[in-house]
Motif scaffolding. Structure first.
Motif, short mmCIF file in Angstrom:
data_model
loop_
_atom_site.label_atom_id
_atom_site.label_comp_id
_atom_site.label_asym_id
_atom_site.label_seq_id
_atom_site.Cartn_x
_atom_site.Cartn_y
_atom_site.Cartn_z
N ASN A 1 32.36 18.25 20.02
CA ASN A 1 33.14 18.18 18.78
C ASN A 1 32.27 17.65 17.65
N ALA A 2 32.13 18.45 16.60
CA ALA A 2 31.36 18.03 15.43
C ALA A 2 32.27 17.98 14.21
N ASP A 3 32.00 16.99 13.34
CA ASP A 3 32.76 16.86 12.11
C ASP A 3 31.80 16.91 10.94
N PHE A 4 31.75 18.05 10.27
CA PHE A 4 30.79 18.26 9.19
C PHE A 4 31.20 17.54 7.90
N SER A 5 32.42 17.00 7.86
CA SER A 5 32.85 16.26 6.67
C SER A 5 32.51 14.78 6.75
N ALA A 6 32.11 14.31 7.93
CA ALA A 6 31.79 12.89 8.12
C ALA A 6 30.37 12.60 7.63
N PRO A 7 30.08 11.34 7.32
CA PRO A 7 28.71 10.99 6.91
C PRO A 7 27.70 11.41 7.98
N LYS A 8 26.54 11.85 7.52
CA LYS A 8 25.51 12.36 8.43
C LYS A 8 24.35 11.38 8.50
N THR A 9 23.65 11.41 9.61
CA THR A 9 22.51 10.50 9.84
C THR A 9 21.21 11.23 9.56
N PRO A 10 20.34 10.68 8.72
CA PRO A 10 19.09 11.39 8.41
C PRO A 10 18.14 11.44 9.62
N VAL A 11 17.39 12.51 9.69
CA VAL A 11 16.34 12.69 10.69
C VAL A 11 15.03 12.90 9.94
N GLY A 12 14.02 12.08 10.23
CA GLY A 12 12.76 12.16 9.51
C GLY A 12 12.08 13.51 9.68
N LYS A 13 11.39 13.96 8.65
CA LYS A 13 10.77 15.29 8.70
C LYS A 13 9.61 15.34 9.68
N ASN A 14 9.05 14.18 10.02
CA ASN A 14 7.89 14.15 10.93
C ASN A 14 8.25 13.57 12.29
N LEU A 15 9.52 13.66 12.69
CA LEU A 15 9.98 12.98 13.90
C LEU A 15 9.14 13.33 15.12
N TYR A 16 8.92 14.61 15.36
CA TYR A 16 8.22 15.03 16.58
C TYR A 16 6.77 15.38 16.26
N GLY A 17 5.86 14.82 17.04
CA GLY A 17 4.45 15.08 16.82
C GLY A 17 3.68 15.14 18.12
N ILE A 18 2.36 15.03 18.02
CA ILE A 18 1.48 15.12 19.18
C ILE A 18 0.54 13.93 19.21
N PHE A 19 0.05 13.64 20.40
CA PHE A 19 -0.90 12.54 20.59
C PHE A 19 -2.13 13.09 21.29
N PHE A 20 -3.27 13.05 20.61
CA PHE A 20 -4.52 13.52 21.20
C PHE A 20 -5.37 12.34 21.63
N GLU A 21 -5.70 12.31 22.92
CA GLU A 21 -6.65 11.36 23.46
C GLU A 21 -7.67 12.13 24.29
N ASP A 22 -8.93 11.71 24.22
CA ASP A 22 -9.94 12.35 25.04
C ASP A 22 -9.81 11.86 26.48
N ILE A 23 -8.84 12.44 27.17
CA ILE A 23 -8.58 12.21 28.58
C ILE A 23 -8.50 13.59 29.22
N ASN A 24 -8.83 13.70 30.49
CA ASN A 24 -8.78 15.00 31.18
C ASN A 24 -9.71 16.02 30.53
N SER A 25 -10.86 15.54 29.98
CA SER A 25 -11.83 16.42 29.30
C SER A 25 -11.17 17.20 28.17
N SER A 26 -10.35 16.52 27.41
CA SER A 26 -9.63 17.18 26.31
C SER A 26 -10.53 17.52 25.13
N ALA A 27 -11.55 16.71 24.88
CA ALA A 27 -12.43 16.93 23.72
C ALA A 27 -13.68 17.68 24.15
#
Length: 818
Positions: free
Chosen positions: A29-55
């Motif tokens: 059940n969703a209510d589009f008339s209720a106040p909404k919670t912001p979601v940051g534009k950069n929420l999901y990202g990546i993490f690069f570490e030189d492990i497992n011969s990544s670099a």
């Protein structure tokens, strides 16, 4: 892979939108008339570490391994050769009159005859493709003037077939850089680079380099295109770099220093990687910032705070010497953001990028713990608040999802309120943990520091990248997005793994020298990144009662100590469902217990434990019951810590109330096995007094644990053992889309009634991007696309409609408002 699109009619059973009907598995059940919670534009990202011969040997496209002879093994990967086979001549590592002070080692060969030289097969054999161009360079000199030219070959590794060649001439007694180009006439994945002197004599080599002409975005000193494309397709909001444990090092000499990774590659200091191999630093901070720019990702760099990896041999920079390390942080910001007239901004400009990189975040330390860390963090943060108040500073919370160190970090974040913008949480744990913690952040304080989930991954049985792990992560990520107002950043880890060269599993993207594939975890991350909402719509997800199952912690009980001697009496277990006494030590013996470790005996009706070892355990030989009350009296007779009161013991799995842990200072509940556990409760101060008897009561009822000490409630934990079959999130985007994410972890299709209350201008159809498969299914080099998302057109969209989620699936429904 191109998107697969299918038209789904309303009559199809799985993955469809249907007119609303009775008995759904869940109602959204969703209510589009209720106040909404912001979601940051950069929420999901990546993490690069030189492990497992990544670099090196991974995304960094350099084909030569140990190009500068700086490996601690000297001539590692280099062989003296002739045109027809191995040479008797020896490559020597020399240090006299080096190319520069940062690369003090080079290779020298004294050839007794012409056509003698050196060969390198790279990282398990070089790949040459027919018709493709490869650009190389090398520093050469002949100290006695005996050699004036060399011939460069690429071959198939057999001394029998040359696939490309080039000539270098003009060698003198002084170091000089030469460039060459190879065009391959054939294909091989076992290739080598060979440099043969055309004359007899002595020749010195350094920084021998070879790159494919085609790198990602055609950058010089560039990246492997297929691996970088995998990242580009995700559209990450940010990229954390370079670590991870790499940033810490095992010694201060091996600690990652960003200044060693910039400037001309031949002037960069190389180092030993924390994960056990050599690191060229060819992929350094400049390349990192450029990659962030190409990906459209915010950089989130991490710097060493003067501490090595946590452990008994940890090394610390003294506070009297910490200023140099703090200045490194200031200088990194200047390198990223400073004007071209500043020292480090000018270096960035000289490297080819006058425009600032606009860095906004900086993490101080990685997985460091305790007062040593907090003291150093404060030193850095106070300085950086003065010099760069625009930078968001990140405090680490260790490497577990809970526990004393975790709680201490959040406490410090409150104490240093004006110095901490985000707190970085890391956790690698079971699918079950992720499934039972989807509401972890619902009650987090919105007025304090934001959350950065810097490293997380679900580790299924065998730590495999299977669909079950991906499903649990997707379920958890619905909670991340729902709490986008307090969680600012989140990244799976590790990012890359090279086949045959891993130190950590599972991993998001697997590759070898010629192939790359995404795991189900990769596709979950990609789906959430590319189809992220900008606001969470207020919603509820109600699971039908028929879908819920009762679950119990149950299990048997036990006694234990840690670095402590103790005695126990009046040990009693009562079945709360029947009121019957399951066990009473006053009518039993110590022989009723499986004495797994320690030294146990009996004195009258008292059980005595006299070993000062850690992790001492005795488990009651009883199958246990579902709901019970466990009572006893315990007395510490000596030692450094306290009691381990076990319950919920089922095979190797257990819970224990750790009383007087961490140097006789802490009380908490831990869950796991005797060898590996996590804290699952709050942590409270507790100092046990030797010689004093303590009354202990533990109530285990269903999924709830309550622990009492001398009649006072100390801990209450609800450890959910049963999982809902369905998880969901509803959001909207700035461009007018409604995004509905549905995760069905069940092994059967589930009907979801979706009510979009007060939604305006709904379309009649939408799209559903679906990732589905059996729980055990994985992608592989043999079947790289066994599980991939499929996009379907769904019809019958209305303010209330039913969608049938496929068994074991992650679905993202997109509705574009009219």
């Amino acid at each position: 892979m191109k998107a697969k699109i299918a038209l789904v009619c309303a009559s199809l059973a799985a993955g469809t939108a249907l007119a609303a009907y009775a008995a759904p598995a869940a109602t959204l059940n969703a209510d589009f008339s209720a106040p909404k919670t912001p979601v940051g534009k950069n929420l999901y990202g990546i993490f690069f570490e030189d492990i497992n011969s990544s670099a090196d040997g991974g995304i960094y496209a350099e084909m030569i391994q140990n190009r500068s002879f700086e490996s601690k093994f000297g001539t590692e990967k280099w062989t003296a050769v002739t045109k027809t086979g191995r040479a008797k001549d020896r490559i020597r590592v020399k240090k006299a009159d080096p190319l520069n002070e940062n690369t003090p080692v080079y290779g020298e060969l004294t050839a007794k005859a012409a056509d003698t030289g050196i060969a390198n097969s790279g990282y398990g054999g070089m790949t040459f493709e027919a018709g493709k161009t490869y650009n190389g360079s090398v520093y050469l000199r002949s100290p006695d003037g005996s050699i004036s030219s060399v011939t460069v070959y690429a071959d198939d590794g057999s001394f029998k077939k040359t696939v490309a060649s080039a000539k270098i001439s003009g060698i003198t007694k002084e170091w000089k850089r030469f460039e060459y180009q190879l065009v391959s006439s054939a294909e091989t994945d076992k290739g080598r680079l060979v440099l043969l002197a055309d004359q007899a004599g002595t020749i010195d080599f350094d920084v021998v380099s070879l790159f494919p002409a085609q790198t990602y975005k055609n950058e010089p000193n560039g990246l492997r295109t297929d691996l970088a494309k995998k990242l580009e397709e995700m559209k990450p909001g940010f990229m954390r770099f370079p670590g991870g444990c790499v940033i810490e090092g095992r010694t201060l000499a091996d600690a990652y220093r960003w200044k060693d990774t910039i400037g001309p590659v031949e002037e960069r200091k190389e180092n030993e990687n924390f994960w056990g191999y050599h690191m060229s630093n060819g992929l350094g901070f400049y390349e990192y910032f450029r990659l962030c720019e190409d990906l459209g990702a915010e950089p989130v760099p991490v710097i060493n705070c003067g501490m090595t990896f946590e452990g008994p041999t940890q090394q610390l920079v003294g506070m009297a010497d910490i200023d140099e390390w703090v200045q490194d942080a200031n200088d990194l910001i200047e390198f990223a953001n400073g004007g071209v007239t500043t020292k480090w901004g000018k270096l960035r400009s000289d490297m080819g990028h006058p425009k600032p990189f606009n860095m906004k975040y900086l993490e101080i330390g990685n997985e460091n713990l305790g007062n040593n860390y907090f003291t150093r963090y404060r030193e850095f943060a106070e300085e950086l608040r003065d010099t760069h108040p625009e930078i968001k500073l990140i405090l680490g919370a260790g490497y577990k999802e809970s526990g004393v160190e975790f709680d201490s970090a959040w406490s410090q974040a409150s104490i240093m309120r004006n110095l901490v913008d985000l707190v970085d949480e890391h956790y690698y744990t079971t699918p079950e943990w992720f499934l039972t913690n989807t509401h972890r952040y619902d009650e987090y304080d919105r007025s304090g520091a934001k959350v950065y989930i810097g490293e997380f991954a679900s580790q299924s049985e065998g730590k495999r990248n299977n669909m079950y792990a991906a499903l649990s992560e997707a379920a958890y990520m619905t909670g991340i997005e729902r709490n986008g107002d307090v969680i600012e950043l989140a990244s799976y880890a590790p990012l890359f793994a090279k086949d045959g060269s891993t130190q950590w599993i599972p991993d998001m993207i697997w590759f070898n020298n010629t192939q790359v594939y995404g795991t189900p975890d990769y596709y979950v991350q990609k789906m959430f990144m590319t189809k992220k909402s900008d606001r969470t719509v207020k919603y509820t997800l109600d699971i039908a009662s028929a879908e819920k199952t009762k679950s119990y912690i149950g299990g048997t009980v036990g006694l234990g100590t840690w670095s402590t001697t103790a005695q126990f009496k009046d040990v009693k277990v009562v079945d709360d469902d029947t009121g019957k006494t399951v066990y009473d030590s006053n009518a039993g013996t110590i022989g009723d217990f499986d004495q797994q470790t320690g030294s146990w005996s009996q004195n009258g009706k008292t059980f005595v434990q006299t070993s000062s070892d850690v992790n001492v355990r005795a488990v009651l030989k009883n199958p246990g019951v579902n709901n019970y009350t466990y009572t006893l009296q315990a007395q510490k007779t000596g030692g450094m810590e306290g009691f381990l009161i076990m319950f919920g013991v089922n095979g190797k799995s257990l819970y224990w109330w750790n009383m007087g842990g961490w140097g006789n200072n802490v009380s908490c509940i831990e869950k796991g096995t005797a060898d590996a556990r996590s804290v699952v409760s709050d942590s409270k101060q507790l100092n046990l007094v030797a010689g004093q008897w303590y009354n202990i009561r533990i109530e285990v009822r269903g999924e709830t644990i309550s622990c009492y000490l001398d009649g006072q409630l100390m801990h209450t934990v609800q450890d959910i053992k049963s999982f809902d079959p369905v998880y969901a999130h509803i959001g909207e985007t700035d461009d007018g889309r409604i995004i509905i994410k549905i995760v069905n972890i069940a092994e059967k299709p589930k009907d979801i009634l979706i009510n979009l209350n007060n939604a305006k201008a709904l379309p009649k159809e939408g799209t559903a991007t679906v990732l589905s498969g059996a729980r055990d299914t994985e992608n592989s080099f043999k079947e790289p696309e066994k599980i991939v998302p499929v996009t379907e057109i769904i019809k019958g969209i209305a303010p209330s409609f039913t969608y049938t989620a496929k068994a074991g699936s992650v679905t993202v429904i997109e509705l574009i408002s009219k």
